[in-house]
Write a protein that holds these residues in place. Structure first.
Motif: not given
Length: 66
Positions: A1-15
């Motif tokens: 999920m994190k790679e997918l989000i970052i690849g879309a140019g967004k910031k990712a946080y894990t909670l």
């Protein structure tokens, strides 16, 4: 999920938390959407009470893949 989000140019946080509720997620107003990664039995949530949408990983893949 994190790679997918970052690849879309967004910031990712894990909670990491127990079952999310509107009060818990309201502590993170900078988040536009929450991706709920858990077991299949609790994956579906009614997110209309939350300030931001709560979606499944499948919905995230549809949204972030172009």
């Amino acid at each position: 999920m994190k790679e997918l989000i970052i690849g879309a140019g967004k910031k990712a946080y894990t909670l990491v938390m127990g079952r999310p509720n509107p009060a818990k997620l309201a502590n993170f107003p900078e988040c536009d959407v929450f991706i709920y990664v858990s077991c299949a039995q609790t994956a579906l949530m009614d997110s209309k009470d939350f300030l931001a949408p709560v979606i499944t990983p499948f919905e995230a893949m549809l949204a972030f893949n172009r």
